[in-house]
Design an enzyme around this catalytic site. Structure first.
Site, PDB file in Angstrom:
ATOM      1  N   ASP A 169       0.818  -1.210   0.000  1.00 10.12           N
ATOM      2  CA  ASP A 169       0.000   0.000   0.000  1.00 10.12           C
ATOM      3  C   ASP A 169       0.858   1.269   0.000  1.00 10.12           C
ATOM      4  O   ASP A 169       1.902   1.322   0.654  1.00 10.12           O
ATOM      5  CB  ASP A 169      -0.903  -0.040   1.247  1.00 10.12           C
ATOM      6  CG  ASP A 169      -2.056   0.933   1.154  1.00 10.12           C
ATOM      7  OD1 ASP A 169      -2.290   1.482   0.060  1.00 10.12           O
ATOM      8  OD2 ASP A 169      -2.732   1.136   2.184  1.00 10.12           O
ATOM      9  N   GLU A 281      -3.124  -0.280  -8.247  1.00  8.50           N
ATOM     10  CA  GLU A 281      -4.046   0.803  -7.908  1.00  8.50           C
ATOM     11  C   GLU A 281      -3.279   2.113  -8.011  1.00  8.50           C
ATOM     12  O   GLU A 281      -2.128   2.195  -7.568  1.00  8.50           O
ATOM     13  CB  GLU A 281      -4.578   0.628  -6.481  1.00  8.50           C
ATOM     14  CG  GLU A 281      -5.397   1.819  -6.002  1.00  8.50           C
ATOM     15  CD  GLU A 281      -6.236   1.486  -4.784  1.00  8.50           C
ATOM     16  OE1 GLU A 281      -7.004   0.503  -4.855  1.00  8.50           O
ATOM     17  OE2 GLU A 281      -6.115   2.186  -3.773  1.00  8.50           O
ATOM     18  N   LYS A 323      -8.779   9.609  10.098  1.00  6.17           N
ATOM     19  CA  LYS A 323      -8.502   8.278  10.627  1.00  6.17           C
ATOM     20  C   LYS A 323      -9.489   7.904  11.730  1.00  6.17           C
ATOM     21  O   LYS A 323      -9.685   8.654  12.687  1.00  6.17           O
ATOM     22  CB  LYS A 323      -7.079   8.232  11.206  1.00  6.17           C
ATOM     23  CG  LYS A 323      -6.000   8.400  10.156  1.00  6.17           C
ATOM     24  CD  LYS A 323      -5.978   7.231   9.193  1.00  6.17           C
ATOM     25  CE  LYS A 323      -5.201   7.561   7.936  1.00  6.17           C
ATOM     26  NZ  LYS A 323      -5.310   6.561   6.886  1.00  6.17           N
TER      27      LYS A 323
END
Ligand SMILES: [Zn+2]
Length: 495
Positions: A169, A281, A323
């Site tokens: 990621d 991605e 978050k």
């Protein structure tokens, strides 16, 4: 064709030892495998077969037992790799356009809880258990292999036998591609945000033009007149509306994202050299301003022109995706934003829309699931960590108080690179047991603890892991309950 397990060897159940995870037992390729846990919490792999031949890749001891051969092996990184080759569904693979969800797990403990949530929801949502950004791996002192291996053992323990993804990621550097590809990830999130130029958002037209003229056009395999000719004045018909591209907006889009495209392509080309079975991605979700429709068109079209194939795109949506807390902003405006980006993803792709910082945003899930008709990836990162803290709060409030104190002390350093609106001054510094129990329910303390993971694990990792180890079942239950709420809104559109 995806590998599926064989019918379970009927004699295998009687071989389960003390502390065995019965649900992990699986037969494949002539052997039956399962995981056992000793009273001190250490886990080991056990397998039986008619002879030793399936056990070649494993490091462990074998013994003869009732006419069979039994393997006992530690849960090392080499044995994780051997297990992935023995049980192929544990090897990360591409999910394509299927509805998918990423379960970032900073601790390497949460996967069995994620599996439970998926099973409880029962929809065909494809999981990415192994998912961590390079930034988080650094703060947690984990390697890409650690992330992958922990997810492998967790999925195996919980009896997961369907395909899994593996998301490297927020890769920002070319070297990040090398280490994560070598580890065996299958999904690479390329994030060139450091080279996105946010000053183009409000720059005057002359400055915008100067920025665009200064781009590395040969590196982009184009030139400015060709770019203007391609986009300015173009009209893209969508299902419910059209996007009109005027010269001013496409120049501004290119001034902002142009510098990042060359870098993204450099990472992508490295990936094509290094990785085997992978998907990509493209993420700009951590940039300073919401991604406008014209920007979506220009970025995606330019990447395609340059040869990038990607399966999902993560724009920065309107409003605030902070978050660990609910969406902050105008939900009607967000719905419109989802709809236009989803229509663009269908018109220019199809590719999935990816929702980052996606945990705890309950109001948004039905909207994006419907807008994308399930062609969507939900990415959650730290929420499993925040929920795991409930186990600490419930079982060792004193430890939790010390954790909170450290999180408050180190907050200014921890908050860097995160979008937060919490106010530490509102958090009790000497919380009572009842207040400790509510720390993860109150936005201020939830966010402070959410981003404090690096410092907290550094200081209190050992006693915390002891608590999680002693209360494993409670931990899985909390994680599963939490994720059912995330996954259920996607169930009716899952495809
Ligand atoms: Zn992100």
């Amino acid at each position: 064709m995806t590998a599926r397990p064989d019918p379970l060897d009927p004699s295998a159940a009687s071989l389960l030892g003390e502390g065995a995870y019965a649900g992990s037992q699986v037969s494949y390729g002539g052997a039956t495998y399962w995981l056992e846990r000793s009273p001190d919490g250490a886990k080991r792999l056990v397998a039986v077969a008619d002879d030793e031949s399936p056990f070649g890749p494993f490091a462990g001891t074998t013994e003869r037992l009732d006419g069979k051969v039994r393997l006992l092996a530690e849960t090392t990184t080499d044995n994780a790799r051997a297990l992935r080759s023995a049980l192929p569904w544990l090897t990360p693979s591409r999910h394509g356009l299927h509805t998918s969800a990423g379960f970032g797990d900073r601790l390497g403990l949460s996967t069995p809880g994620h599996v439970r949530a998926l099973n409880a929801v029962g929809a065909p949502i494809r999981p990415v258990f192994a998912q961590q950004s390079i930034r988080e791996m650094g703060r947690c002192h984990r390697t890409p292999r650690d992330v992958l291996d922990d997810a492998t053992w967790g999925a195996f323990q919980a009896g997961w036998t369907s395909p899994v993804g593996g998301d490297a990621d927020h890769l920002e550097q070319i070297e990040d591609v090398d280490t994560t590809a070598a580890a065996g990830f299958a999904f690479f999130t390329l994030d060139p945000k450091a080279r996105v130029d946010p000053s183009a958002e409000h720059a005057d037209p002359a400055t915008v033009r100067a920025k665009v003229e200064a781009l590395d056009w040969p590196g982009l395999e184009s030139d400015l007149p060709a770019f203007v000719k391609k986009y300015a004045g173009r009209r893209i018909e969508l299902e419910h509306e059209a996007v009109e591209l005027d010269e001013e907006s496409v120049l501004r889009a290119m001034a902002k994202y142009g510098p990042s495209l060359s870098h993204a392509m450099a990472m992508y080309r490295r990936l094509t050299e290094k990785a085997g079975d992978y998907e990509v991605e493209f993420a700009v979700d951590e940039t300073d301003y919401p991604t406008k429709p014209a920007e979506h068109v220009v970025v995606v079209s330019e990447l395609k022109r340059l040869g990038m194939e990607f399966i999902s795109f993560a724009p920065r949506f309107v409003g605030r995706f902070e978050k660990g807390v609910e969406f902050i902003g105008d939900i009607g405006e967000l719905r419109r934003d989802f709809e236009i980006h989803a229509q663009l993803a269908r018109a220019l792709g199809p590719y999935k829309l990816s929702l980052h910082s996606g945990s705890d945003k309950y109001s948004t899930y039905p909207l994006i699931a419907e807008a994308t008709q399930g062609v969507v990836h939900l990415k959650t990162a730290g929420t499993s960590w925040a929920e795991a803290l409930r186990v600490i709060a419930a079982n060792d409030p004193d430890l939790m108080r010390r954790i909170l104190a450290l999180a408050l002390d180190s907050f200014e350093a921890n908050r860097k690179s995160y979008h937060l609106s919490c106010d530490p001054a509102r958090i009790p510094t000497e919380p009572t047991d009842e207040e400790v129990a509510r720390l993860l329910d109150v936005a201020d303390s939830r966010q402070v603890l959410h981003v404090g993971y690096g410092a907290i694990l550094e200081e209190f990792g050992s006693p915390m892991y002891r608590v999680w180890n002693d209360h494993e079942e409670e931990h899985y239950r909390i994680i599963a309950d939490h994720f059912v709420k995330h996954l259920e809104p996607f169930a009716r559109y899952a495809r």
